[in-house]
Write an enzyme that holds these catalytic residues in place. Structure first.
Site, PDB file in Angstrom:
ATOM      1  N   HIS A  56       0.840  -1.204   0.000  1.00 10.68           N
ATOM      2  CA  HIS A  56       0.000   0.000   0.000  1.00 10.68           C
ATOM      3  C   HIS A  56       0.874   1.253   0.000  1.00 10.68           C
ATOM      4  CE1 HIS A  56      -3.996   1.825   1.674  1.00 10.68           C
ATOM      5  NE2 HIS A  56      -3.320   2.734   0.975  1.00 10.68           N
ATOM      6  N   HIS A  58       1.569   5.104  -2.065  1.00 12.59           N
ATOM      7  CA  HIS A  58       1.112   6.129  -3.017  1.00 12.59           C
ATOM      8  C   HIS A  58       2.350   6.796  -3.623  1.00 12.59           C
ATOM      9  CE1 HIS A  58      -3.148   5.959  -1.744  1.00 12.59           C
ATOM     10  NE2 HIS A  58      -2.636   5.685  -0.554  1.00 12.59           N
ATOM     11  N   ARG A  60       2.042   8.694  -6.498  1.00 10.10           N
ATOM     12  CA  ARG A  60       1.503   9.962  -7.043  1.00 10.10           C
ATOM     13  C   ARG A  60       1.705  10.170  -8.541  1.00 10.10           C
ATOM     14  NH1 ARG A  60      -1.798  10.202  -2.924  1.00 10.10           N
ATOM     15  NH2 ARG A  60      -1.011  11.211  -1.048  1.00 10.10           N
ATOM     16  N   ASN A  90      -4.881   5.907  -7.202  1.00  9.82           N
ATOM     17  CA  ASN A  90      -5.467   7.255  -7.209  1.00  9.82           C
ATOM     18  C   ASN A  90      -4.470   8.298  -7.708  1.00  9.82           C
ATOM     19  OD1 ASN A  90      -3.932   6.925  -4.883  1.00  9.82           O
ATOM     20  ND2 ASN A  90      -5.287   8.146  -3.584  1.00  9.82           N
ATOM     21  N   HIS A 177     -10.968   0.066   0.828  1.00 14.88           N
ATOM     22  CA  HIS A 177     -10.848   1.199   1.746  1.00 14.88           C
ATOM     23  C   HIS A 177     -12.182   1.288   2.484  1.00 14.88           C
ATOM     24  CE1 HIS A 177      -9.753   5.535   2.689  1.00 14.88           C
ATOM     25  NE2 HIS A 177     -11.046   5.521   2.928  1.00 14.88           N
ATOM     26  N   HIS A 230      -5.629  -0.642   5.666  1.00  8.49           N
ATOM     27  CA  HIS A 230      -5.415   0.165   6.881  1.00  8.49           C
ATOM     28  C   HIS A 230      -6.507   0.006   7.953  1.00  8.49           C
ATOM     29  CE1 HIS A 230      -8.014   2.660   4.449  1.00  8.49           C
ATOM     30  NE2 HIS A 230      -7.035   3.204   3.750  1.00  8.49           N
ATOM     31  N   ASN A 276      -6.296   9.303   6.982  1.00 11.98           N
ATOM     32  CA  ASN A 276      -7.506   8.523   6.695  1.00 11.98           C
ATOM     33  C   ASN A 276      -7.130   7.051   6.594  1.00 11.98           C
ATOM     34  OD1 ASN A 276      -9.739   7.252   5.555  1.00 11.98           O
ATOM     35  ND2 ASN A 276     -10.079   8.804   3.993  1.00 11.98           N
ATOM     36  N   ASP A 303       0.852   2.700   3.754  1.00 16.35           N
ATOM     37  CA  ASP A 303      -0.045   3.761   3.277  1.00 16.35           C
ATOM     38  C   ASP A 303       0.736   5.064   3.115  1.00 16.35           C
ATOM     39  OD1 ASP A 303      -2.272   5.107   2.394  1.00 16.35           O
ATOM     40  OD2 ASP A 303      -3.279   5.212   4.338  1.00 16.35           O
ATOM     41  N   HIS A 307       2.546  14.464   0.551  1.00 17.48           N
ATOM     42  CA  HIS A 307       1.872  15.701   0.168  1.00 17.48           C
ATOM     43  C   HIS A 307       2.878  16.843   0.178  1.00 17.48           C
ATOM     44  CE1 HIS A 307      -2.189  14.084   0.273  1.00 17.48           C
ATOM     45  NE2 HIS A 307      -1.955  13.573   1.468  1.00 17.48           N
TER      46      HIS A 307
END
EC number: 3.5.2.3
Length: 428
Positions: A56, A58, A60, A90, A177, A230, A276, A303, A307
């Protein structure tokens, strides 16, 4: 490729042994191995693990390269001891077609720091209305086996059932999720005493638990595999435990931050703690640790959610949700699970390498440290203690909840098919 001799490492935390790497594979494991013609890595007191696998992550790219790229994300992964990561869908555009997942897969191959396996979206555009091209993504060069709308819940039961039926044909898995959207409208943190005192919108545990309960029943009905992303509450643990007792094919993950941090930290209003699912209570944290120890929760997954500064350095309500985690995950697991006696290093290898590789079918990863196996390895110094400084991260983003916190352990070396990607704690 030259030979490498790792000398005196505690393989999976056991007795010290030598491990000889020849090319891309482990040639020999034993004591007193010859170092002739080999580069020697002195590993006295260090623990040798199979390369870590993150189910898991990200990354981007494409679309949010200001947060992370496949290159910077895989550099961060290698720094944290990972040799394989699964990249969530995503992105912008969403990874809901064969073309996008192949792009991510090829970028991973070009990076050279760890293997990247794309996760395909369950629904077109993550909108929850129409199934994405699951079969085409599986049949693509990327060979997608894991599908998720992570960041959004597949809340329509009919769509979820269809997805489970579809992936069953090729042995895939849907990673859910678990967040009932109607129960979390306007939610900012865990619903409880702290949210009431702070006046922030509460995120009830039942919003997670109700989706998990529904989905394990759907998986049982269809005879398919479902994976819970998660997992964060004590109630969710009990539902998964019940489902496994019935023989339902369900697996679950917990993040490092949910093993350590609680909603009490939100009292600072520091958006670095906004995530989240939200940070929960001490009771939940203890239940998650116990569940990871007894196998109810199968794996640790980061996860990793990078950012840019401007998306976190703002008022709480406007801040993005998520934390980076690839470079600190092993240290947090050492603190919360090994140093508490809940897991030994062999257990860490299972939860952070063997099991995630098995769930995601990461070929060549999560393999025993034995002769003939691919030389995907992680060497960690468990005696090390250091204060987390995000300026040292390889990730493009710095939104860590551990800044200024002392954590144990340090990855000193990472090997991807016999090639060192990290040497003496620094990227090669």
């Amino acid at each position: 490729m030259s030979k490498i001799l790792i000398r005196g490492a505690k393989v999976l935390g056991g007795e010290p042994q030598d491990v000889l790497i020849d090319g891309e594979t482990i040639a020999e494991v034993g004591t007193g191995l010859s170092a002739e013609g080999a580069t020697v890595v002195e590993a006295d007191g260090q623990v040798l693990l199979p390369g870590l696998v993150d189910l898991h992550t990200h990354l981007r790219e494409p679309g949010r390269e200001d947060s992370e790229t496949v290159l910077t994300g895989t550099r961060a992964a290698a720094s944290g001891g990972y040799t394989s990561v699964f990249a969530m869908a995503n992105t912008h555009p969403v990874a809901d077609t064969a073309g996008v997942v192949e792009q991510v897969w090829r970028l991973g191959k070009e990076s050279g720091y760890c293997d990247v396996q794309p996760i395909g979206a369950v629904t077109v555009g993550l909108e929850g209305k129409k199934l994405a091209e699951l079969g085409a993504m599986h049949d693509s060069a990327a060979g997608v086996t894991v599908f998720s709308d992570d960041g959004k819940c597949v809340d329509d039961a009919v769509i979820m059932r269809r997805a489970l039926e579809y992936v069953k044909a090729f042995g895939g898995v849907v990673a859910q999720h678990a967040q009932e959207p109607r129960l979390t409208e306007g939610a900012q943190m865990n619903e409880g005493i702290v949210s009431a005192e702070l006046g922030l919108g509460g995120w009830p545990a039942v919003a997670e638990e109700s989706i998990i309960a529904r989905d394990v029943l759907l998986a049982e009905h269809v005879g398919s595999r479902v994976h819970i992303c998660h997992l964060s509450t004590a109630g969710s643990v009990e539902i998964v435990r019940w489902a496994k007792s019935r023989g339902i094919d369900v697996t679950a993950e917990v993040t490092p931050h949910h093993l350590l941090l609680t909603d009490e930290l939100v009292r600072s209003y520091n958006p670095v703690y906004k995530v989240n699912p939200p940070l929960r209570t001490e009771k939940d944290v203890l239940a998650l640790r116990e569940a990871l120890a007894d196998g109810t929760i199968d794996i640790v997954a980061t996860d990793h959610a990078p950012h840019p500064h401007e998306d976190k350095d703002c008022e709480w309500a406007a801040a993005a949700m998520g934390m980076v985690g690839l470079e600190t995950a092993l240290s947090v697991v050492q603190q919360t699970m090994v140093e508490t006696g809940l897991l030994d290093w062999a257990g860490v290898a299972d939860r952070m390498s063997f099991a995630p590789a098995r769930i995601g079918r990461a070929t060549g990863h999560g393999r025993p440290v034995s002769a003939g196996e691919p030389a995907n390895l992680t060497l960690v110094d468990p005696a090390y203690r250091g204060v987390v400084d995000p300026a040292d991260f390889a990730s493009r983003s710095r939104n860590t909840p551990y800044e200024g916190r002392e954590l144990p352990g340090r990855v000193t070396h990472t090997f991807l098919r016999g090639r060192a990607t990290v040497v003496d704690g620094k990227l090669a």
